[in-house]
Motif scaffolding. Sequence first.
Motif, short mmCIF file in Angstrom:
data_model
loop_
_atom_site.label_atom_id
_atom_site.label_comp_id
_atom_site.label_asym_id
_atom_site.label_seq_id
_atom_site.Cartn_x
_atom_site.Cartn_y
_atom_site.Cartn_z
N ASN A 286 0.81 -1.23 0.00
CA ASN A 286 0.00 0.00 0.00
C ASN A 286 0.84 1.27 0.00
O ASN A 286 0.34 2.35 -0.35
CB ASN A 286 -0.92 0.02 1.23
N PHE A 287 2.10 1.16 0.40
CA PHE A 287 2.94 2.36 0.55
C PHE A 287 2.97 3.23 -0.71
O PHE A 287 2.68 4.43 -0.63
CB PHE A 287 4.36 1.96 0.97
N PRO A 288 3.31 2.69 -1.89
CA PRO A 288 3.36 3.56 -3.07
C PRO A 288 1.99 4.06 -3.52
O PRO A 288 1.89 5.11 -4.15
CB PRO A 288 3.99 2.65 -4.14
N ILE A 289 0.95 3.32 -3.18
CA ILE A 289 -0.41 3.75 -3.54
C ILE A 289 -0.84 4.91 -2.65
O ILE A 289 -1.33 5.94 -3.12
CB ILE A 289 -1.42 2.58 -3.40
N ARG A 290 -0.63 4.74 -1.34
CA ARG A 290 -1.08 5.74 -0.37
C ARG A 290 -0.26 7.02 -0.44
O ARG A 290 -0.80 8.13 -0.38
CB ARG A 290 -0.98 5.16 1.04
N VAL A 291 1.05 6.87 -0.60
CA VAL A 291 1.94 8.03 -0.52
C VAL A 291 2.12 8.72 -1.86
O VAL A 291 2.11 9.94 -1.95
CB VAL A 291 3.31 7.61 0.05
N PHE A 292 2.28 7.92 -2.93
CA PHE A 292 2.59 8.51 -4.23
C PHE A 292 1.50 8.30 -5.28
O PHE A 292 1.68 8.63 -6.44
CB PHE A 292 3.92 7.93 -4.76
N HIS A 293 0.38 7.71 -4.83
CA HIS A 293 -0.78 7.54 -5.70
C HIS A 293 -0.45 6.75 -6.97
O HIS A 293 -0.94 7.05 -8.06
CB HIS A 293 -1.38 8.90 -6.08
N LEU A 294 0.40 5.74 -6.82
CA LEU A 294 0.74 4.89 -7.95
C LEU A 294 -0.38 3.87 -8.18
O LEU A 294 -1.23 3.66 -7.33
CB LEU A 294 2.06 4.17 -7.71
N THR A 295 -0.35 3.24 -9.35
CA THR A 295 -1.38 2.25 -9.68
C THR A 295 -1.12 0.95 -8.93
O THR A 295 -0.02 0.71 -8.41
CB THR A 295 -1.38 1.96 -11.19
N GLU A 296 -2.12 0.08 -8.91
CA GLU A 296 -1.96 -1.21 -8.26
C GLU A 296 -0.92 -2.07 -8.98
O GLU A 296 -0.21 -2.86 -8.35
CB GLU A 296 -3.31 -1.94 -8.19
N ALA B 224 2.31 -0.86 -7.81
CA ALA B 224 2.48 -1.28 -6.41
C ALA B 224 2.93 -2.75 -6.35
O ALA B 224 3.77 -3.12 -5.52
CB ALA B 224 1.19 -1.09 -5.63
N SER B 225 2.39 -3.56 -7.23
CA SER B 225 2.78 -4.98 -7.28
C SER B 225 4.24 -5.12 -7.68
O SER B 225 4.99 -5.91 -7.09
CB SER B 225 1.89 -5.74 -8.27
N ASP B 226 4.65 -4.34 -8.69
CA ASP B 226 6.05 -4.38 -9.13
C ASP B 226 6.98 -3.90 -8.02
O ASP B 226 8.05 -4.46 -7.78
CB ASP B 226 6.24 -3.52 -10.38
N ILE C 97 8.20 15.60 0.20
CA ILE C 97 9.52 15.98 -0.32
C ILE C 97 10.00 14.94 -1.33
O ILE C 97 10.50 15.27 -2.41
CB ILE C 97 10.55 16.12 0.83
N THR C 98 9.83 13.67 -0.96
CA THR C 98 10.25 12.59 -1.86
C THR C 98 9.42 12.60 -3.14
O THR C 98 9.94 12.40 -4.24
CB THR C 98 10.10 11.22 -1.17
N SER C 99 8.12 12.83 -2.99
CA SER C 99 7.24 12.87 -4.15
C SER C 99 7.65 13.99 -5.10
O SER C 99 7.68 13.81 -6.33
CB SER C 99 5.79 13.09 -3.70
N LEU C 100 8.00 15.14 -4.54
CA LEU C 100 8.46 16.26 -5.37
C LEU C 100 9.78 15.91 -6.06
O LEU C 100 10.00 16.26 -7.22
CB LEU C 100 8.64 17.51 -4.50
#
Length: 305
Positions: free
Chosen positions: A39-49, A52-54, A208-211
């Motif tokens: 869930n980390f990349p989905i919640r924090v960086f709004h990446l796709t599922e 997130a799996s990769d 900051i990381t997202s930016l």
Amino acid sequence: MEQTTYSTEEILELVKECGTGNEKALQKFFDHYSQDIYNFPIRVFHLTEDDASDYYIYAFERLKSGKRFKSFVGKSSFKTWFFSVLRNLLIDWQRTKREVKTQTVSKVNKEGKEYSTIEDEPDKRADALAHALDVSDQFQSVLSTIKMENRIVFKLSFVYYLHLDPEEILYIAEKTTRPEEEIRSEILSLREELSNREEENLKMEDKITSLYLNILDLKEQKKQKAQGDSVEAQYYKERLDHALAKKYEQRKKLIEKKQKGHFLVRTPYREIARILGISEGGVSVTLLRVLEKIQKKMHSVAGES
């Protein structure tokens, strides 16, 4: 299936075992935290599922040996440390993805090493980490020289990050004529309350990381679309330069806030006063004096090294 619940002590023991490469401990860890990793990349960086799996596979491959767990020494909460690890892994994974899709234009420094970062400077994280560890050791050494009653006020002010030693707990218990277990329980409850504030700080860190990742992406777009003198290239260049300037400014402001200590979780004076049975004014004055002493001694130590 209902997830097993672990206490803070059990989590710390599990992490310690993971650091030794214990397969059963690692299995328990991934059973417990696999959803958080996914869930980390989905919640924090709004990446796709799919992404997130990769990312989960990438993170799992780099955590499964247990070696990374050795770097956790308990100077911050495990959640803070683990989110930091996941954030760094995400940055590395994004770079890996980008290198697969495009040929990165790298530069070479005077030592012959290639580098490519958003500031077009060599990546100095390894040196920065080594320096941070040295400073941390110096800080702990200086802190140990502060008179116990004052040191306790300081540690309680930053209790989310600092742990009180058994003799410090005993000192509070004797001073307030309360059982040691009661003091420990109060401090544990306080740390749990402060964890909510740390969540907000982590969101700022993640921003900051997202930016950072956004800037990398915009720079890559600029390399691909804003080359040449065509009208289209000039259009992209102007648009991307504007977007980059905006992202740089946002990142700069957040980093400045971080450097000023705005991302630190501090205990309210009233809570420290309640635990120690002293006035809030006394807490404020003591903390100010301790900070001054620590700063002077740290400068002195730095001057000697």
